[in-house]
Motif scaffolding. Structure first.
Motif, PDB file in Angstrom:
ATOM      1  N   PRO A   1       0.574  -1.098   0.101  1.00  0.00           N
ATOM      2  CA  PRO A   1      -0.087   0.105   0.053  1.00  0.00           C
ATOM      3  C   PRO A   1       0.756   1.372  -0.248  1.00  0.00           C
ATOM      4  N   GLN A   2       0.856   1.963  -0.909  1.00  0.00           N
ATOM      5  CA  GLN A   2       0.800   3.210  -0.768  1.00  0.00           C
ATOM      6  C   GLN A   2       0.099   4.534   0.511  1.00  0.00           C
ATOM      7  N   GLN A   3       1.668   4.413   1.231  1.00  0.00           N
ATOM      8  CA  GLN A   3       1.725   5.843   2.667  1.00  0.00           C
ATOM      9  C   GLN A   3       2.550   7.071   2.658  1.00  0.00           C
ATOM     10  N   SER A   4       2.765   6.712   1.276  1.00  0.00           N
ATOM     11  CA  SER A   4       4.365   7.567   1.442  1.00  0.00           C
ATOM     12  C   SER A   4       3.735   8.936   1.337  1.00  0.00           C
ATOM     13  N   PHE A   5       4.587   9.692   2.027  1.00  0.00           N
ATOM     14  CA  PHE A   5       4.520  11.473   3.245  1.00  0.00           C
ATOM     15  C   PHE A   5       4.572  12.410   1.735  1.00  0.00           C
ATOM     16  N   LEU A   6       4.865  11.557   0.381  1.00  0.00           N
ATOM     17  CA  LEU A   6       5.093  12.360  -0.858  1.00  0.00           C
ATOM     18  C   LEU A   6       3.828  11.992  -1.189  1.00  0.00           C
ATOM     19  N   ASP A   7       3.308  12.853  -2.426  1.00  0.00           N
ATOM     20  CA  ASP A   7       2.230  11.942  -2.812  1.00  0.00           C
ATOM     21  C   ASP A   7       1.983  11.568  -3.698  1.00  0.00           C
ATOM     22  N   ARG A   8       2.978  11.934  -4.457  1.00  0.00           N
ATOM     23  CA  ARG A   8       3.316  11.018  -5.862  1.00  0.00           C
ATOM     24  C   ARG A   8       5.419  10.643  -6.210  1.00  0.00           C
ATOM     25  N   PRO A   9       5.271  10.499  -5.745  1.00  0.00           N
ATOM     26  CA  PRO A   9       7.147  10.051  -5.261  1.00  0.00           C
ATOM     27  C   PRO A   9       7.603   9.925  -7.194  1.00  0.00           C
ATOM     28  N   PHE A  10       8.531   9.994  -7.421  1.00  0.00           N
ATOM     29  CA  PHE A  10       9.494  10.192  -8.959  1.00  0.00           C
ATOM     30  C   PHE A  10      10.884  10.191  -7.953  1.00  0.00           C
ATOM     31  N   VAL A  11      11.598   9.115  -9.638  1.00  0.00           N
ATOM     32  CA  VAL A  11      12.820   9.392  -9.071  1.00  0.00           C
ATOM     33  C   VAL A  11      13.685   9.319  -9.916  1.00  0.00           C
ATOM     34  N   LEU A  12      14.169  10.169 -10.042  1.00  0.00           N
ATOM     35  CA  LEU A  12      16.672  10.494 -10.719  1.00  0.00           C
ATOM     36  C   LEU A  12      17.129  10.016 -10.114  1.00  0.00           C
ATOM     37  N   ASP A  13      17.122   8.644 -10.914  1.00  0.00           N
ATOM     38  CA  ASP A  13      18.430   7.535 -10.799  1.00  0.00           C
ATOM     39  C   ASP A  13      19.235   7.594 -11.248  1.00  0.00           C
ATOM     40  N   LEU A  14      20.546   8.673 -10.684  1.00  0.00           N
ATOM     41  CA  LEU A  14      21.559   8.814 -11.344  1.00  0.00           C
ATOM     42  C   LEU A  14      23.011   7.681 -11.341  1.00  0.00           C
ATOM     43  N   PHE A  15      24.068   7.547 -12.548  1.00  0.00           N
ATOM     44  CA  PHE A  15      24.631   6.392 -12.439  1.00  0.00           C
ATOM     45  C   PHE A  15      23.823   5.268 -12.390  1.00  0.00           C
ATOM     46  N   ALA A  16      22.675   5.301 -13.350  1.00  0.00           N
ATOM     47  CA  ALA A  16      22.007   3.895 -13.074  1.00  0.00           C
ATOM     48  C   ALA A  16      21.791   2.763 -13.338  1.00  0.00           C
ATOM     49  N   GLY A  17      23.032   2.336 -14.248  1.00  0.00           N
ATOM     50  CA  GLY A  17      23.365   1.304 -14.765  1.00  0.00           C
ATOM     51  C   GLY A  17      22.339   0.221 -15.746  1.00  0.00           C
ATOM     52  N   PRO A  18      22.288  -0.964 -15.040  1.00  0.00           N
ATOM     53  CA  PRO A  18      21.159  -1.473 -15.625  1.00  0.00           C
ATOM     54  C   PRO A  18      19.469  -1.674 -15.159  1.00  0.00           C
TER      55      PRO A  18
ATOM     56  N   GLU B   1       8.120  17.000 -11.796  1.00  0.00           N
ATOM     57  CA  GLU B   1       7.783  16.623 -11.045  1.00  0.00           C
ATOM     58  C   GLU B   1       8.703  15.531 -10.643  1.00  0.00           C
ATOM     59  N   ILE B   2      10.011  15.433 -10.742  1.00  0.00           N
ATOM     60  CA  ILE B   2      10.600  14.480  -9.807  1.00  0.00           C
ATOM     61  C   ILE B   2      10.770  15.464  -8.728  1.00  0.00           C
ATOM     62  N   ASN B   3      10.646  14.296  -7.388  1.00  0.00           N
ATOM     63  CA  ASN B   3      10.707  14.933  -5.699  1.00  0.00           C
ATOM     64  C   ASN B   3      11.860  14.177  -5.344  1.00  0.00           C
ATOM     65  N   VAL B   4      12.707  13.002  -5.491  1.00  0.00           N
ATOM     66  CA  VAL B   4      13.210  11.659  -5.475  1.00  0.00           C
ATOM     67  C   VAL B   4      14.468  11.775  -6.225  1.00  0.00           C
ATOM     68  N   LEU B   5      15.374  12.003  -5.410  1.00  0.00           N
ATOM     69  CA  LEU B   5      17.207  11.971  -6.324  1.00  0.00           C
ATOM     70  C   LEU B   5      18.407  11.091  -5.343  1.00  0.00           C
ATOM     71  N   ALA B   6      18.327   9.929  -6.284  1.00  0.00           N
ATOM     72  CA  ALA B   6      18.975   8.631  -5.575  1.00  0.00           C
ATOM     73  C   ALA B   6      20.507   8.551  -7.048  1.00  0.00           C
ATOM     74  N   GLY B   7      21.197   7.780  -6.187  1.00  0.00           N
ATOM     75  CA  GLY B   7      23.063   7.115  -7.412  1.00  0.00           C
ATOM     76  C   GLY B   7      23.394   7.243  -6.054  1.00  0.00           C
ATOM     77  N   GLY B   8      24.260   5.823  -7.375  1.00  0.00           N
ATOM     78  CA  GLY B   8      25.434   5.470  -6.657  1.00  0.00           C
ATOM     79  C   GLY B   8      26.267   5.928  -7.766  1.00  0.00           C
ATOM     80  N   PRO B   9      27.181   7.135  -7.512  1.00  0.00           N
ATOM     81  CA  PRO B   9      28.408   7.140  -8.290  1.00  0.00           C
ATOM     82  C   PRO B   9      29.597   6.232  -8.908  1.00  0.00           C
TER      83      PRO B   9
END
Length: 449
Positions: A6-23, A76-84
């Protein structure tokens, strides 16, 4: 494959930008949580895998997108993620990042102080290995978001970072900067960070990762994900083997006595870690299943037992899956002295040991390297869930075969990611630009931990 979480995130619509996203490890995790994502990746074969998997992708240099195309990213991206990339920080690499650690910390100070990008870029050219500077890109993206006209200068709400344990001091400095100083516009974050063992989150391998989770101030204090499985204790396991005990004996509550003696908390209510045999045993999708007990000889040691160096049974988690996974030798007669040099894990199996779904469409070249470089999706599900305040995820969703994209879907994805439905274009990174210049210093031999 729709998640039942169930979606119970405190963000209404999470949207992830994945840096160095690999496969696509983190993107697969987001997919199973019904969280959309966009990945930026510059290695062509990894992008081909992503297109085949139907993942939203930009075939591009992360630094170039920040400099030249940031305004074109979905606002609308509101989540920044990545593994350099970790090569210069890894204990198996040259160590340029470790040697430049203090210098990197100074760049973090300069960035949050608001120094111009041009001055910082000029000084970064002095680093002996340009990949070392890539660890700064998540911070630079976070700052760039607060200066974006398309975003109305809106900062990211959540930041999720992961890398090899040797990057932990960088994440610690990130945490201090984000929490105490804040971004140049005054935005501050609540931050937690630490080094986590992936087998404690349902990944069938021993792999340690330094992680950071940050939430914009006012969105609550984040916490690291709670483990769902017990830690693997190699010394206790190898002691049983050396004593002639059953090598396929699964740990019991009594086996945690050694861990308690070292001051570690026993996870008495948690199930054991997942083994290779448990994950590979059943027939699923095109995977035929491995019903015969086996041993695996890898490139890694086995806690000081010379006669069994680098050998694990199917009842243990795999050693850390790296780009050398294709060299692991599998013995199905439980005798490592009976050489079967042709016996290797398939790429499908290697991906499953990383917790990718069966039949994930590995594509292009250097597929073993893609597998080894990826974020384990099960671990990614836990990271995203903890970062967004979601309940503990059901990683069993990753046991279902992945439905590859159709040819039309691949063409559409590549048209968006490369600018052409069937080929790379001038906007894609050139292969010769993807290989950093070799270090002028002699390579130092380092052990793998």
């Amino acid at each position: 494959m729709t998640s039942t979480v169930p979606q119970q995130s405190f963000l209404d619509r999470p949207f992830v930008l994945d840096l160095f996203a690999g496969p696509g490890g983190l993107d697969v995790a987001g997919h199973e949580l019904d969280i959309p994502s966009l990945g930026i990746e510059w290695e062509k074969s990894a992008c081909l895998t992503r297109y085949a998997a139907g993942l939203e992708t930009l075939h591009a240099d992360v630094s170039a997108v920040r400099r030249d195309a940031f305004e074109s990213l979905p606002p609308e991206i509101n989540v920044l993620a990545g593994g350099p990339p970790c090569q210069t920080y890894s204990v198996a690499g040259h160590g340029a990042g470790r040697e430049a650690l203090e210098e990197v910390k100074q760049y973090i100070h300069r960035l949050v102080a608001g120094e111009p990008d041009e001055a910082i870029d000029e000084d970064l050219k002095k680093l002996s290995d340009p990949r070392t500077a890539l660890v700064l890109e998540p911070l630079r993206y976070a700052i760039r978001a607060t200066r974006s006209r398309a975003r109305a200068n809106r900062p990211y709400d959540v930041i999720v970072l992961e890398q090899v344990p040797t990057v932990a001091p960088v994440w610690e400095h990130y945490a201090k900067a984000l929490r105490d100083k804040g971004l140049p516009d005054g935005t501050k974050y609540e931050v937690t960070f630490g080094v986590l063992a992936t087998e404690r989150y349902g990944v069938p391998q021993t792999r340690s990762r330094a992680v950071l989770i940050a939430r914009r101030a006012g969105l609550g204090q984040p916490s690291l994900p709670s483990p769902t499985h017990r830690a693997y204790e190699p010394k206790a396991w190898n002691h049983r083997i050396a004593s002639g005990e059953n090598p396929v004996h699964q740990p019991t509550l009594d086996d945690d006595a050694e861990a308690r003696g070292r001051g570690k908390k026993a996870d008495e209510d948690l199930p054991s870690w997942k083994s290779m045999g448990e994950v590979l045993r059943d027939r699923v999708g095109t995977h035929p299943g491995r019903t015969t007990p086996f041993l695996v000889r890898s490139n890694y040691g086995s806690s000081g037992i010379p006669g069994r160096r680098g050998v694990r049974t199917d009842q243990q988690p795999a050693a850390t899956v790296t780009g050398r996974i294709s060299r692991f030798v599998v013995f199905e007669h439980l005798d490592e002295n009976v050489v079967h040099e042709g016996a290797r894990f398939s790429m499908n199996e290697a991906g499953m040991l990383q917790s990718f779904p069966p039949d994930y469409p590995w594509s292009g070249t250097a597929q073993a390297q893609q597998v080894g470089n990826a974020v384990p999706p099960a671990f990614g599900m836990h990271l995203l869930s903890a970062a967004l305040g979601l309940p503990t995820p059901d990683t069993q969703l990753l046991r279902k075969p992945w439905q590859a994209a159709t040819e039309d879907q691949r063409a559409k994805s590549r048209s968006h990611g490369c600018g052409d439905a069937g080929a790379c274009t001038e906007r894609c990174p050139r292969p010769q630009d993807q290989v950093p210049p070799p270090s002028s210093r002699p390579r130092k031999k380092a052990s793998v931990k």
